[in-house]
Design a protein around this motif. Structure first.
Motif, PDB file in Angstrom:
ATOM      1  N   THR A 236       0.825  -1.211   0.000  1.00  0.00           N
ATOM      2  CA  THR A 236       0.000   0.000   0.000  1.00  0.00           C
ATOM      3  C   THR A 236       0.864   1.267   0.000  1.00  0.00           C
ATOM      4  O   THR A 236       0.479   2.279   0.562  1.00  0.00           O
ATOM      5  CB  THR A 236      -0.961   0.024   1.201  1.00  0.00           C
ATOM      6  OG1 THR A 236      -0.201  -0.107   2.407  1.00  0.00           O
ATOM      7  CG2 THR A 236      -1.995  -1.075   1.113  1.00  0.00           C
ATOM      8  N   GLY A 237       2.027   1.174  -0.602  1.00  0.00           N
ATOM      9  CA  GLY A 237       2.831   2.367  -0.804  1.00  0.00           C
ATOM     10  C   GLY A 237       3.865   2.681   0.260  1.00  0.00           C
ATOM     11  O   GLY A 237       4.365   3.801   0.311  1.00  0.00           O
ATOM     12  N   TYR A 238       4.183   1.743   1.115  1.00  0.00           N
ATOM     13  CA  TYR A 238       5.184   1.964   2.156  1.00  0.00           C
ATOM     14  C   TYR A 238       6.265   0.886   2.070  1.00  0.00           C
ATOM     15  O   TYR A 238       6.319  -0.020   2.895  1.00  0.00           O
ATOM     16  CB  TYR A 238       4.538   1.943   3.550  1.00  0.00           C
ATOM     17  CG  TYR A 238       3.641   3.122   3.794  1.00  0.00           C
ATOM     18  CD1 TYR A 238       4.129   4.263   4.399  1.00  0.00           C
ATOM     19  CD2 TYR A 238       2.300   3.097   3.413  1.00  0.00           C
ATOM     20  CE1 TYR A 238       3.314   5.364   4.631  1.00  0.00           C
ATOM     21  CE2 TYR A 238       1.475   4.186   3.633  1.00  0.00           C
ATOM     22  CZ  TYR A 238       1.988   5.312   4.241  1.00  0.00           C
ATOM     23  OH  TYR A 238       1.170   6.394   4.457  1.00  0.00           O
ATOM     24  N   PRO A 239       7.145   0.977   1.083  1.00  0.00           N
ATOM     25  CA  PRO A 239       8.177  -0.049   0.921  1.00  0.00           C
ATOM     26  C   PRO A 239       9.074  -0.128   2.157  1.00  0.00           C
ATOM     27  O   PRO A 239       9.428   0.880   2.757  1.00  0.00           O
ATOM     28  CB  PRO A 239       8.972   0.409  -0.300  1.00  0.00           C
ATOM     29  CG  PRO A 239       8.483   1.766  -0.658  1.00  0.00           C
ATOM     30  CD  PRO A 239       7.242   2.038   0.094  1.00  0.00           C
ATOM     31  N   GLY A 240       9.376  -1.350   2.549  1.00  0.00           N
ATOM     32  CA  GLY A 240      10.235  -1.592   3.704  1.00  0.00           C
ATOM     33  C   GLY A 240       9.487  -1.660   5.024  1.00  0.00           C
ATOM     34  O   GLY A 240      10.077  -1.998   6.051  1.00  0.00           O
ATOM     35  N   TRP A 241       8.188  -1.349   5.016  1.00  0.00           N
ATOM     36  CA  TRP A 241       7.425  -1.380   6.257  1.00  0.00           C
ATOM     37  C   TRP A 241       6.903  -2.778   6.591  1.00  0.00           C
ATOM     38  O   TRP A 241       6.589  -3.066   7.722  1.00  0.00           O
ATOM     39  CB  TRP A 241       6.249  -0.410   6.188  1.00  0.00           C
ATOM     40  CG  TRP A 241       6.626   1.003   6.489  1.00  0.00           C
ATOM     41  CD1 TRP A 241       7.703   1.699   6.007  1.00  0.00           C
ATOM     42  CD2 TRP A 241       5.931   1.905   7.343  1.00  0.00           C
ATOM     43  NE1 TRP A 241       7.706   2.973   6.499  1.00  0.00           N
ATOM     44  CE2 TRP A 241       6.625   3.134   7.328  1.00  0.00           C
ATOM     45  CE3 TRP A 241       4.776   1.804   8.097  1.00  0.00           C
ATOM     46  CZ2 TRP A 241       6.207   4.235   8.055  1.00  0.00           C
ATOM     47  CZ3 TRP A 241       4.362   2.917   8.815  1.00  0.00           C
ATOM     48  CH2 TRP A 241       5.079   4.104   8.796  1.00  0.00           C
ATOM     49  N   GLY A 242       6.792  -3.657   5.607  1.00  0.00           N
ATOM     50  CA  GLY A 242       6.364  -5.028   5.859  1.00  0.00           C
ATOM     51  C   GLY A 242       4.861  -5.207   5.865  1.00  0.00           C
ATOM     52  O   GLY A 242       4.094  -4.349   5.437  1.00  0.00           O
TER      53      GLY A 242
END
Length: 184
Positions: free
Chosen positions: A155-161
């Protein structure tokens, strides 16, 4: 934001509710996220720069995503510089000093990818959730929280998991057990 405009807008909105007779029907929340600047409690020549004032703030709100925002084993300062956990602690101390309750507006296991794998689940629980509950237990001024059960990666938050607890029966079980405690 500019502090003058921020405080002016916060007060204006609160005053608008009061003018319409709704002030006792709402709660205003003054919010901070520990990745933000370290000036939330700064004082200028005319008083607090960012704090709208006790008459305008009903609750303090704190957004914690990364375990470094709240892990009680981490220092508040490191080589003379305040850490993200230290900012959270200072914000909570300010809430206590003003006798304001705290709501954790936005929380989510950032950087954790929850899966059904049992070893991964135990590691995820220990890396974020167990530390979160210790944080809650150590701060009685925190009166509520909101967990965002989100697949951040897609949903647009790379690296957040992927922080969805239902992905893991282990985490779901322990989370439910935590919610059965009298505090909640």
């Amino acid at each position: 934001y500019h502090p003058y405009y921020y405080v002016t807008a916060f007060r204006k909105i609160t005053n608008m509710y009061a003018a319409h007779g709704f002030r006792d029907s709402i709660a205003t929340v003054w919010c901070y996220e520990p990745d933000g600047p370290n000036d939330f409690d700064s004082i200028g020549v005319n008083g607090p720069l960012w704090y709208p004032g006790d008459a305008y703030v009903d609750w303090f709100g704190l957004d914690v995503f990364d375990a470094a925002h709240f892990d009680q084993s981490l220092p508040d300062t490191l080589r003379g510089v305040i850490t993200r956990k230290g900012k959270s602690e200072r914000f909570l101390a300010m809430a206590r000093s003003k006798r304001k309750p705290v709501y954790l507006n936005e929380t989510s296991a950032k950087g954790v990818t929850i899966t059904a794998d049992s070893i991964d689940s135990v590691n995820d629980w220990n890396a974020w959730f167990a530390k979160f509950w210790v944080f809650m237990d150590n701060h009685v001024e925190i009166k509520g929280f909101n967990y965002i059960n989100q697949d951040w990666e897609h949903t647009g938050y790379p690296g957040w998991g992927d922080a969805r607890i239902q992905n893991s029966p282990y985490i779901t079980s322990w989370y439910r057990q935590e919610m059965r405690r009298p505090r909640y």
